[in-house]
Every structure is written in structure tokens, then in C-alpha cells.
Design an enzyme around this catalytic site. Structure first.
Site, short mmCIF file in Angstrom:
data_model
loop_
_atom_site.label_atom_id
_atom_site.label_comp_id
_atom_site.label_asym_id
_atom_site.label_seq_id
_atom_site.Cartn_x
_atom_site.Cartn_y
_atom_site.Cartn_z
N HIS A 42 0.94 -1.09 -0.06
CA HIS A 42 -0.04 -0.13 0.14
C HIS A 42 0.97 1.30 -0.06
CE1 HIS A 42 -3.36 2.51 0.56
NE2 HIS A 42 -3.58 2.48 1.79
N HIS B 252 -2.57 -2.49 -9.82
CA HIS B 252 -3.57 -1.92 -8.71
C HIS B 252 -4.45 -2.71 -8.35
CE1 HIS B 252 -6.26 0.88 -6.86
NE2 HIS B 252 -5.33 1.71 -6.59
N ARG C 17 -3.27 9.77 -11.11
CA ARG C 17 -2.69 10.49 -10.07
C ARG C 17 -1.04 10.42 -10.50
NH1 ARG C 17 -4.10 7.34 -4.80
NH2 ARG C 17 -3.68 5.62 -6.52
N ASP D 213 2.31 5.81 -7.01
CA ASP D 213 3.85 5.61 -6.30
C ASP D 213 4.85 5.60 -7.16
OD1 ASP D 213 2.37 5.59 -3.79
OD2 ASP D 213 1.88 3.44 -4.11
C1 LIG Z 1 -0.97 -3.03 -6.17
C2 LIG Z 1 -0.89 -4.59 -6.02
C3 LIG Z 1 -0.69 -5.03 -4.52
C4 LIG Z 1 -2.43 -5.06 -6.32
O1 LIG Z 1 -2.44 -6.52 -6.00
P1 LIG Z 1 -3.48 -7.41 -6.64
O2 LIG Z 1 -4.82 -6.62 -6.64
O3 LIG Z 1 -3.46 -8.79 -5.98
O4 LIG Z 1 -3.17 -7.50 -8.26
P2 LIG Z 1 -3.39 -8.50 -9.42
O5 LIG Z 1 -4.69 -9.30 -9.13
O6 LIG Z 1 -2.88 -7.97 -10.63
O7 LIG Z 1 -2.07 -9.87 -8.92
C5 LIG Z 1 -2.10 -10.92 -9.70
C6 LIG Z 1 -0.75 -11.56 -9.73
O8 LIG Z 1 0.11 -10.43 -10.32
C7 LIG Z 1 1.12 -9.84 -9.57
N1 LIG Z 1 1.49 -8.61 -9.81
C8 LIG Z 1 0.61 -7.72 -9.48
N2 LIG Z 1 1.47 -6.62 -9.89
C9 LIG Z 1 2.78 -6.70 -10.00
C10 LIG Z 1 3.89 -6.06 -10.16
N3 LIG Z 1 3.78 -4.64 -10.08
N4 LIG Z 1 5.01 -6.63 -10.21
C11 LIG Z 1 5.10 -8.04 -10.15
N5 LIG Z 1 4.03 -8.91 -9.80
C12 LIG Z 1 2.77 -8.30 -9.95
C13 LIG Z 1 0.79 -10.28 -8.07
O9 LIG Z 1 1.70 -10.28 -7.28
C14 LIG Z 1 -0.01 -11.55 -8.43
O10 LIG Z 1 0.97 -12.55 -8.49
P3 LIG Z 1 0.49 -13.84 -7.60
O11 LIG Z 1 -0.88 -14.58 -8.02
O12 LIG Z 1 1.69 -14.67 -7.99
O13 LIG Z 1 0.26 -13.44 -6.19
C15 LIG Z 1 0.13 -5.25 -6.83
O14 LIG Z 1 -0.01 -4.79 -8.24
C16 LIG Z 1 1.41 -5.00 -6.45
O15 LIG Z 1 2.19 -5.57 -5.57
N6 LIG Z 1 2.13 -4.04 -6.93
C17 LIG Z 1 3.32 -3.19 -6.66
C18 LIG Z 1 3.25 -2.42 -5.40
C19 LIG Z 1 2.65 -1.13 -5.56
O16 LIG Z 1 2.98 -0.24 -6.45
N7 LIG Z 1 1.63 -0.99 -4.59
C20 LIG Z 1 1.05 0.49 -4.70
C21 LIG Z 1 -0.49 0.35 -4.97
S1 LIG Z 1 -1.13 1.90 -5.15
#
Ligand SMILES: CC(C)(COP(=O)(O)OP(=O)(O)OC[C@H]1O[C@@H](n2cnc3c(N)ncnc32)[C@H](O)[C@@H]1OP(=O)(O)O)[C@@H](O)C(=O)NCCC(=O)NCCS
Length: 438
Positions: free
Chosen positions: A274, A320, A329, A375
């Protein structure tokens, strides 16, 4: 009513009509179904499950956030600024979130003044922070400061005295405005304590909320003040289901006061999936530069992204939980960079990542949103103006988030929203249920 410069009086007028609206919604449509709950939703972090009332903002997966129906570009156009054509003043967004109406300059100035009048932090707050080692994470020190501020809660005092529930919103309003007013001081104290040998800079009462925050951190350039106004404005609110907003709302549903609720929200914001992602992004970008230099080629960058993924890490700043497109943003920060720092090498690297990362994440096949989020951009802007300490970035996000969370908390109490208590089940329960319904 729209020209009344006093926020409290405006709210007092608005609350009865919104209470009526909620009552009507409940009595006329209370049994309308909003969708089906699937096992996937229960196992998948409640994604796509509509289950919260959140008045201040609404997220569209493609378009991004709207604050009371206004998109970010509309807010930039319509909300009062410190200078003509400048970035919106966060005080204006606070007014908009609370009332649903775009304030005029007089109203925003009155609110700025009111926040300044509340911006005094008791000594015990600094002592509570000082009790922690300087090496403690800035978010830990910040959350500790917020807990120490709680001692002054008007809501808690009123509740102990037996306040009637129809009046809950009033001390919630008092606490919320004081909390929002005092957070930049606490946040700046944490920054100066950790990174500037404890040399605190007093507030400047001639400045607005964002400008003064930049000043207390130690940054007086007009561009950094503009950046802070934009930064605080866009991080305020992102509807109700994200970890920090939902936590604040959940804890407040137990009638915990705004300080307790917001401290809980901050602890959620401190998680790397987050709010901590803004810290992670700059550290990651710096690690790219360290390994490959500033003039990295596209192929080198692709290799670095794959290396990150193959080591079992996420690419911070991309993806996301709800958005399925580039975060507006992110885009408004990109506009800011194009206007103020187009030649900054780290900004150019961020631009290159915008081209390189989404196709790679798409190729992975499982990432639902390969596009950059808020971010991915904020760190390089702050870094450009000298706020280089990435570990501190989530605190800035926290100051801003108070504006969204507290605005909704005031409405939670005004509308008399109930204790939150969803039903949970075990795997065994789900297995049996699915067998029966097969
Ligand atoms: C934001 C976040 C937590 C959303 O999670 P989510 O809703 O579970 O996302 P998804 O449904 O797309 O995830 C499906 C898969 O893709 C992966 N994935 C999603 N975004 C990714 C990224 N930026 N890099 C690598 N893998 C990613 C997830 O880890 C998940 O893998 P898994 O099935 O092996 O656990 C995720 O995109 C993330 O970790 N992003 C990087 C951190 C970040 O920028 N956070 C700020 C958010 S505002």
C-alpha cells in the site's frame, strides 16, 4: 449557503438533508441486491465485492478517482490555487470532500486560517516520539505521534460525559480538523529529527497548508511548495476499500475517535503493498541507476525488470487492486515533471519505465493491471527538490490521507453508520456449502 465562509455551518445545513437521503435509500431500496458473492471473492481479498458506503470519492477502474464527482484535472482547474494557474490548495479539496461543493477563495482562505489556529502540538507528543530510537521507521515515529495526539480527543471526552448520539459528528469534526492541522507539524518533526539532527523549523503562518508543510520540512522553493500542494491534494482519498481508508472507517465504526482510527489507518498505510510502495519505488529506481548508470538502455532496463520479477519481487509502482489503466494521479505528476523538471535524469528513467514495464507485466499473464500507479512517480519529484530520503515518503502520503479519511469519518458519525461486522467463514464451511449447492 454556498458563499458561507464557515465550514462547520455549511455542514450543519447539509447533514439533515443527507440523513433524510440515507433513510429514504434504506426504506425504499434496502432489499435491492447489488451482486453475488462468490468463493473467489471471499478467498481473493473481497475484490469486486461492493460492501462499503464511502461518500467522499469514487473510483472507476478505467478512469481513476473522482473526488465528489470531480476528476483530478477538473479539481486542478476548479479548486482555488495559491497563485493563478497553480496547483490546487489541499484545503480546497478538504472543503470539497466534506461538503460536495467547490469552495471559493474566501472559503478556502477561511479554512486555511482555521487550520492554522489549530496547529499547535503539545510537548508530550514530541516526548513520545523522542522515546523511540532515531533509527525507528519514520512511519512508526509518525504513528506514535498521532497516538500521543489522541490525549486531546474531544470525542472521547464528550463520549465519557454521555453525549447524545445525534451530536457525535460535532466532536468528530473538532478532532478531525485539529488532527489534520497538527499532522504536518508532527510529520516535519519526525523528518527533522531523523535527517536534520533534530533542527526543527517553526511553522510560517503566512503560508497555506501545503506551502507551510514544505517549509517546515526545510524546503522553501516555490516549485517545491507547489509540488507539496499537488501531492497532498491527490493522495487524500481513493474511495473506501483501500487498506488505510477501510481501516480508518472500520476502527471508527467502533466509535473509536478520529485519532485512534487514523493511527490504525496509518499502520495499514505503512505496508509495502500500500503506502510504502512510494518508498520502494525510489529505492528500486536508485538501485537501477547504481547497477546500470543513468544512461541505461531500453534493453538493460528490460533485463533489470525481469531480474526483479525472477527474484520473486514485484515491480513497485505498477499494478493496482482496482484500477485497470494508468492512474490519473501518475499522469498529473508526469505533467508536473514535464513542466518543471523535464531534464531530470530520474524523471527520464521513470518515463522509460512507463514504456518498458507494462508489456513485461502483460507478458507475465497474471497481472491484472500492468500500468503505473500513483507511487511510480512521486519519489522522483520529491528527490528532484532535495527530499531524497525515500524511507520518509509514506509519511507525506499519511498527512494527505488524513484529509480523506477524516472527511468520511465526520460523515460516518453524521449519518449514524453502524458498527462494521461482516460475516466470516472457515474453509470447511465453504467446502460444505459448495458441496450442498453443487
Ligand atoms: C498493487 C498490488 C498489491 C495489487 O495487487 P492485486 O490486486 O493482487 O494485483 P493482481 O490481481 O494484478 O495480482 C495478480 C498477480 O500479479 C502479480 N503482480 C501484480 N502487480 C505486480 C507487479 N507490479 N509486479 C510483479 N507482479 C505483480 C501479483 O503479485 C499476483 O501474483 P501471484 O498470483 O503470484 O500472487 C500489486 O499490483 C502490487 O504488488 N504492485 C506493486 C506494489 C505497488 O505499487 N503498490 C502500490 C499500489 S497503489
Amino acid at each position: 449557503m454556498s458563499s458561507n465562509p464557515d465550514l462547520h455551518s455549511q455542514l450543519k445545513e447539509l447533514i439533515p438533508e443527507q440523513q433524510e437521503r440515507l433513510k429514504k435509500l434504506k426504506s425504499e431500496h434496502g432489499k435491492v441486491q447489488l451482486g453475488n458473492i462468490t468463493v473467489d471473492m471471499v478467498l481473493g481479498g473481497m475484490r469486486g465485492m461492493t460492501g462499503l458506503l464511502w461518500e467522499t470519492s469514487l473510483l472507476d477502474a478505467e478512469e481513476g478517482i473522482r473526488f465528489r464527482n470531480l476528476s483530478i484535472p477538473e479539481c486542478q482547474k476548479k479548486l482555488p490555487a495559491a497563485k493563478p494557474g497553480g496547483e490546487p490548495l489541499p484545503e480546497g479539496l478538504l472543503w470539497l470532500l466534506l461538503t460536495g461543493k467547490v469552495p471559493n477563495k474566501e472559503q478556502v482562505d477561511a479554512l486555511s486560517k482555521e487550520l492554522r489556529s489549530r496547529a499547535t502540538v503539545p510537548d508530550h507528543v514530541y516526548k513520545a516520539i523522542d522515546a523511540l530510537p532515531v533509527s525507528a521507521h519514520p512511519m512508526t515515529q509518525f504513528a506514535m505521534g498521532v497516538m500521543a495526539l489522541q490525549v486531546q480527543s474531544e470525542f472521547q471526552k464528550a463520549y465519557e460525559k454521555g453525549i447524545h448520539k445525534s451530536k457525535y459528528w460535532e466532536p468528530t469534526y473538532e478532532d478531525s480538523l485539529s488532527l489534520i492541522a497538527q499532522l504536518p507539524i508532527v510529520a516535519a518533526y519526525v523528518y527533522r529529527r531523523i535527517y536534520k539532527n533534530g533542527q526543527v523549523i517553526p511553522k510560517d503562518d503566512s503560508l497555506d497548508y501545503g506551502g507551510n508543510f514544505a517549509h517546515m520540512l526545510g524546503f522553501d522553493s516555490p516549485d517545491m511548495q507547489e509540488l507539496m500542494r499537488l501531492y497532498v491534494t491527490i493522495h487524500t482519498d481513493h474511495e473506501g476499500g483501500n487498506v488505510s481508508a477501510h481501516t480508518g472507517h472500520l476502527v471508527a465504526s467502533a466509535l473509536s475517535d478520529p485519532y485512534l482510527s487514523f493511527a490504525a489507518a496509518l499502520n495499514g498505510l505503512a505496508g509495502p503493498l500500500h503506502g510504502l510502495a512510494n518508498q520502494e519505488v525510489l529505492l528500486w529506481i536508485k538501485s537501477v541507476v547504481e547497477e546500470c548508470g543513468e544512461n541505461i538502455t531500453t534493453d538493460q532496463l528490460k533485463d533489470y525488470v525481469w531480474k526483479t520479477l525472477n527474484s520473486g519481487k514485484v515491480v513497485p509502482g505498477f499494478g493496482h487492486g482496482v484500477l485497470r489503466n494508468t492512474d490519473p494521479r501518475y499522469l498529473c505528476q508526469r505533467e508536473f515533471a514535464l513542466k518543471h523538471l523535464p531534464d531530470d535524469p530520474l524523471f527520464q528513467l521513470v518515463s522509460k519505465l512507463f514504456e518498458v514495464v507494462p508489456p513485461i507485466l502483460t507478458e507475465l499473464g497474471k497481472v491484472k493491471n500492468p500500468w503505473p500507479n500513483v507511487d511510480a512517480h512521486s519519489g522522483v519529484l520529491l528527490n528532484h527538490y532535495g527530499l531524497t530520503e525515500a524511507r520518509y515518503y509514506t509519511v507525506l502520503f499519511g498527512v494527505s490521507r488524513s484529509i480523506g479519511i477524516c472527511s468520511q469519518l465526520i460523515w460516518d458519525r453524521a449519518l449514524g453508520l453502524p458498527l462494521e461486522r461482516p460475516k466470516s467463514v472457515t474453509m470447511e464451511w465453504l467446502e460444505n456449502y459448495c458441496k450442498k449447492s453443487a
